[in-house]
Structures are given as structure tokens and as C-alpha cells.
Design a protein around this motif. Sequence first.
Motif, mmCIF file in Angstrom:
data_model
loop_
_atom_site.group_PDB
_atom_site.id
_atom_site.type_symbol
_atom_site.label_atom_id
_atom_site.label_comp_id
_atom_site.label_asym_id
_atom_site.label_seq_id
_atom_site.Cartn_x
_atom_site.Cartn_y
_atom_site.Cartn_z
ATOM 1 N N PHE A 53 -17.825 1.204 -33.409
ATOM 2 C CA PHE A 53 -17.728 2.613 -33.019
ATOM 3 C C PHE A 53 -16.430 3.258 -33.498
ATOM 4 O O PHE A 53 -15.983 4.249 -32.916
ATOM 5 N N ASP A 54 -15.850 2.710 -34.545
ATOM 6 C CA ASP A 54 -14.645 3.299 -35.144
ATOM 7 C C ASP A 54 -13.547 3.532 -34.104
ATOM 8 O O ASP A 54 -12.861 4.557 -34.109
ATOM 9 N N ASN A 55 -13.398 2.581 -33.203
ATOM 10 C CA ASN A 55 -12.354 2.577 -32.177
ATOM 11 C C ASN A 55 -12.534 3.670 -31.126
ATOM 12 O O ASN A 55 -11.611 3.950 -30.350
ATOM 13 N N ARG A 56 -13.717 4.259 -31.053
ATOM 14 C CA ARG A 56 -13.967 5.336 -30.084
ATOM 15 C C ARG A 56 -14.525 4.720 -28.789
ATOM 16 O O ARG A 56 -15.677 4.958 -28.414
ATOM 17 N N VAL A 57 -13.691 3.965 -28.113
ATOM 18 C CA VAL A 57 -14.083 3.205 -26.924
ATOM 19 C C VAL A 57 -13.033 3.392 -25.845
ATOM 20 O O VAL A 57 -11.826 3.326 -26.131
ATOM 21 N N ILE A 58 -13.468 3.644 -24.612
ATOM 22 C CA ILE A 58 -12.557 3.675 -23.479
ATOM 23 C C ILE A 58 -13.100 2.731 -22.409
ATOM 24 O O ILE A 58 -14.292 2.418 -22.389
ATOM 25 N N GLU A 59 -12.202 2.280 -21.520
ATOM 26 C CA GLU A 59 -12.558 1.241 -20.554
ATOM 27 C C GLU A 59 -12.234 1.681 -19.128
ATOM 28 O O GLU A 59 -11.264 2.400 -18.898
ATOM 29 N N PHE A 60 -13.050 1.203 -18.191
ATOM 30 C CA PHE A 60 -12.705 1.286 -16.780
ATOM 31 C C PHE A 60 -11.805 0.108 -16.430
ATOM 32 O O PHE A 60 -11.849 -0.939 -17.084
ATOM 33 N N PRO A 61 -11.019 0.230 -15.369
ATOM 34 C CA PRO A 61 -10.344 -0.959 -14.842
ATOM 35 C C PRO A 61 -11.376 -1.959 -14.333
ATOM 36 O O PRO A 61 -12.500 -1.591 -13.970
ATOM 37 N N GLU A 62 -10.997 -3.210 -14.290
ATOM 38 C CA GLU A 62 -11.873 -4.269 -13.792
ATOM 39 C C GLU A 62 -12.208 -4.044 -12.327
ATOM 40 O O GLU A 62 -11.362 -3.655 -11.537
ATOM 41 N N VAL A 63 -13.501 -4.259 -11.980
ATOM 42 C CA VAL A 63 -13.907 -4.184 -10.579
ATOM 43 C C VAL A 63 -14.305 -5.571 -10.110
ATOM 44 O O VAL A 63 -13.916 -6.576 -10.696
ATOM 45 N N HIS A 64 -15.101 -5.651 -9.031
ATOM 46 C CA HIS A 64 -15.392 -6.907 -8.344
ATOM 47 C C HIS A 64 -15.798 -8.031 -9.291
ATOM 48 O O HIS A 64 -16.659 -7.884 -10.140
ATOM 49 N N ASP A 65 -15.154 -9.170 -9.129
ATOM 50 C CA ASP A 65 -15.473 -10.391 -9.865
ATOM 51 C C ASP A 65 -15.457 -10.222 -11.374
ATOM 52 O O ASP A 65 -16.184 -10.902 -12.093
ATOM 53 N N GLY A 66 -14.656 -9.281 -11.871
ATOM 54 C CA GLY A 66 -14.411 -9.237 -13.295
ATOM 55 C C GLY A 66 -15.199 -8.253 -14.107
ATOM 56 O O GLY A 66 -14.976 -8.128 -15.316
ATOM 57 N N ASN A 67 -16.144 -7.529 -13.518
ATOM 58 C CA ASN A 67 -16.933 -6.573 -14.293
ATOM 59 C C ASN A 67 -16.043 -5.457 -14.837
ATOM 60 O O ASN A 67 -15.247 -4.865 -14.117
ATOM 61 N N VAL A 68 -16.200 -5.176 -16.125
ATOM 62 C CA VAL A 68 -15.508 -4.065 -16.772
ATOM 63 C C VAL A 68 -16.553 -3.229 -17.508
ATOM 64 O O VAL A 68 -17.281 -3.751 -18.351
ATOM 65 N N ILE A 69 -16.625 -1.946 -17.187
ATOM 66 C CA ILE A 69 -17.527 -1.038 -17.883
ATOM 67 C C ILE A 69 -16.764 -0.345 -18.997
ATOM 68 O O ILE A 69 -15.660 0.168 -18.787
ATOM 69 N N VAL A 70 -17.359 -0.343 -20.183
ATOM 70 C CA VAL A 70 -16.765 0.333 -21.327
ATOM 71 C C VAL A 70 -17.695 1.442 -21.793
ATOM 72 O O VAL A 70 -18.921 1.343 -21.660
ATOM 73 N N LEU A 71 -17.113 2.500 -22.325
ATOM 74 C CA LEU A 71 -17.852 3.634 -22.856
ATOM 75 C C LEU A 71 -17.516 3.776 -24.325
ATOM 76 O O LEU A 71 -16.339 3.711 -24.714
ATOM 77 N N ALA A 72 -18.534 3.973 -25.149
ATOM 78 C CA ALA A 72 -18.341 4.172 -26.584
ATOM 79 C C ALA A 72 -19.039 5.467 -27.000
ATOM 80 O O ALA A 72 -20.105 5.806 -26.475
ATOM 81 N N PHE A 73 -18.437 6.166 -27.958
ATOM 82 C CA PHE A 73 -18.875 7.513 -28.327
ATOM 83 C C PHE A 73 -19.354 7.555 -29.773
ATOM 84 O O PHE A 73 -18.729 6.980 -30.665
ATOM 85 N N ASN A 74 -20.429 8.285 -29.999
ATOM 86 C CA ASN A 74 -20.967 8.499 -31.334
ATOM 87 C C ASN A 74 -21.056 10.000 -31.599
ATOM 88 O O ASN A 74 -21.320 10.783 -30.683
ATOM 89 N N GLY A 75 -20.841 10.386 -32.861
ATOM 90 C CA GLY A 75 -20.955 11.799 -33.205
ATOM 91 C C GLY A 75 -19.597 12.442 -33.428
ATOM 92 O O GLY A 75 -18.614 11.761 -33.728
ATOM 93 N N PRO A 76 -19.522 13.759 -33.255
ATOM 94 C CA PRO A 76 -18.269 14.470 -33.516
ATOM 95 C C PRO A 76 -17.137 13.981 -32.628
ATOM 96 O O PRO A 76 -17.362 13.544 -31.496
ATOM 97 N N LEU A 77 -15.924 14.071 -33.127
ATOM 98 C CA LEU A 77 -14.748 13.708 -32.352
ATOM 99 C C LEU A 77 -14.696 14.537 -31.072
ATOM 100 O O LEU A 77 -14.930 15.747 -31.084
#
Length: 280
Positions: free
Chosen positions: A213-237
Motif C-alpha cells: 500500500f505504498d506505506n499508506r498504513v496506520i495502526e491502532f494501539p494493541e488491545v486485549h491479548d495482542g490484537n492490533v488493527i491496522v488500516l490501509a488506504f487506496n486511491g488519492p492521497l
Amino acid sequence: MTLIKRKSIEAEAFVADDRAARSPRPTYKPRFAPVTFSEIGGVRYLHFGTEWVQGAMRLSKPDRIELEYAQQMMAWLLFMRAPKHVVQLGLGTGSITKFSAKQFPRTQVTAVELNPAVVVAARTMFDLPSDSRRLKVLEADAWDYVTDSANHGAVDVLQIDLYDATARGPVHDTPAFYKACRATLREPGMLTMNLFGDHDSYPKNIRRLRQAFDNRVIEFPEVHDGNVIVLAFNGPLLSVEWKDVEARAKVVEAATGLPAKRWVKQLREKNGDGGPVLTV
């Protein structure tokens, strides 16, 4: 019974050979784990023969998304309105699929799940509705879905929660898989994914997602037992002031009941070094 883990794990355990890590197309034989259930404190849990939780539903609020990490997978709502097509890879209890189908009456909602027993469990034990004009559950491999050219450029939001019954890392995690995931997305489009921050697979998966994704990724802090949700974006900046994201969060929270204002705080703490503007 004490519930030890709250990791989201897809319903199959895979016996993979050594070539899988080197092949764009994973080679495995599915060996489905047993689908089991428990109920504690008014919450029904899905398991695959262990104490680890694969999904949950509060019996008094069956349409609510119960687990925090699963709620965070809806954080695309901070950046996108009125998606035409939302796809979930890995059904679990169907909480996200069910929520999306009810919340967005003009949206096509598709879930892709390899294990037929999980589909049955979601419908009989977790109130997932039957297929309809807008809601479809496909018994298929996530790899086959994202590599099918018919699905390329056809998805606004792709939500991924793909783990085997041993939780050793995502079942599909090759560079080719992540590139295929991006290929399914429209412009603009978004991917949300559940990863395990305390697992050895995490650095590899973040790196491959960023590459795809051309480095267009942001992350949530870790929640219970290690789960981390990441968001990636496609399209215009995307360049948006955090105050505008906060204003959007108030609208989302009022409309859905999801803790969107907390999402903004969490995302800004984790990804806000750029100052008052988020650019991704």
C-alpha cells in the motif's frame, strides 16, 4: 470456565508444507477444527475446540459488535461514507458482517469463509441472517476471492481476520496476497486487518502491508491479548485535519453506537507525530 484468550481465529487449521512460504499461492490442506461454544455473563463465545475466543455476542444485544478489536475494524467509517460494497474475509461469529448489513441498507455486504461449519454456527448461534439481495456469504478461500479478477476494483472496504486454529499468524500473509487485496479496492478504498502485535508474524505483516500500500498504513494501539488493527488506504492521497476526523467521529458514534471518539484518540496517539494533520 476461565476464558484466557480473545484472539480472532478463522475456523480452519492448516497443514502447510515448506513451499508455502515461498509460493505466492499458499499450498495447504484444510483440516477444520471443531466448532464449540460457551456462555459467560450473558455473552456467547465461539471457540474451535480450545479456550481461545474466536468471536462473541452479547445475548441481550445481538446486533452489537462485542469485542473491542472487532469494533476497531469498523474505523474506516472515520474516513469513508456510504460504501457500495463491504467484504469480510473470515466470518467468525459474523458480528461485523451482521452489523454492516443492518447499519448500511444500501451497501452490498459479502463475507468469505472456508469452513461451512462456521457459517452454520454464525447463523444458528449468533443470529447472522440468511443470504439476501444485499447480504452474501461465500464458502470460499480468501486467496481465491482476492485473486479473482472479477473482484478487482469492486470493493470499497475490505476487512480481514484470517487466522488458523493455532494462531501462528495470518493464514495468508504473502506479498502477493496483500497486493491482490489492494487490487480488489476501488479508489478511494480501505482495508482493515486484525494482526497480533505480540506474535513474531507482526513485523513481517506490517512490512508487507506497507509495501503493498505504498506505506499508506496506520495502526491502532494493541488491545486485549495482542490484537492490533491496522488500516490501509487506496486511491488519492488523504490529508485531513485531526479536528475534522474528531467531528466525523461524533457523527459516527451517534449513528452507530461505536466508540468512534475513542478511536480518534487512539489513532492520534499512535500515528499523530505529523501534528494537527493526518496525511496518508
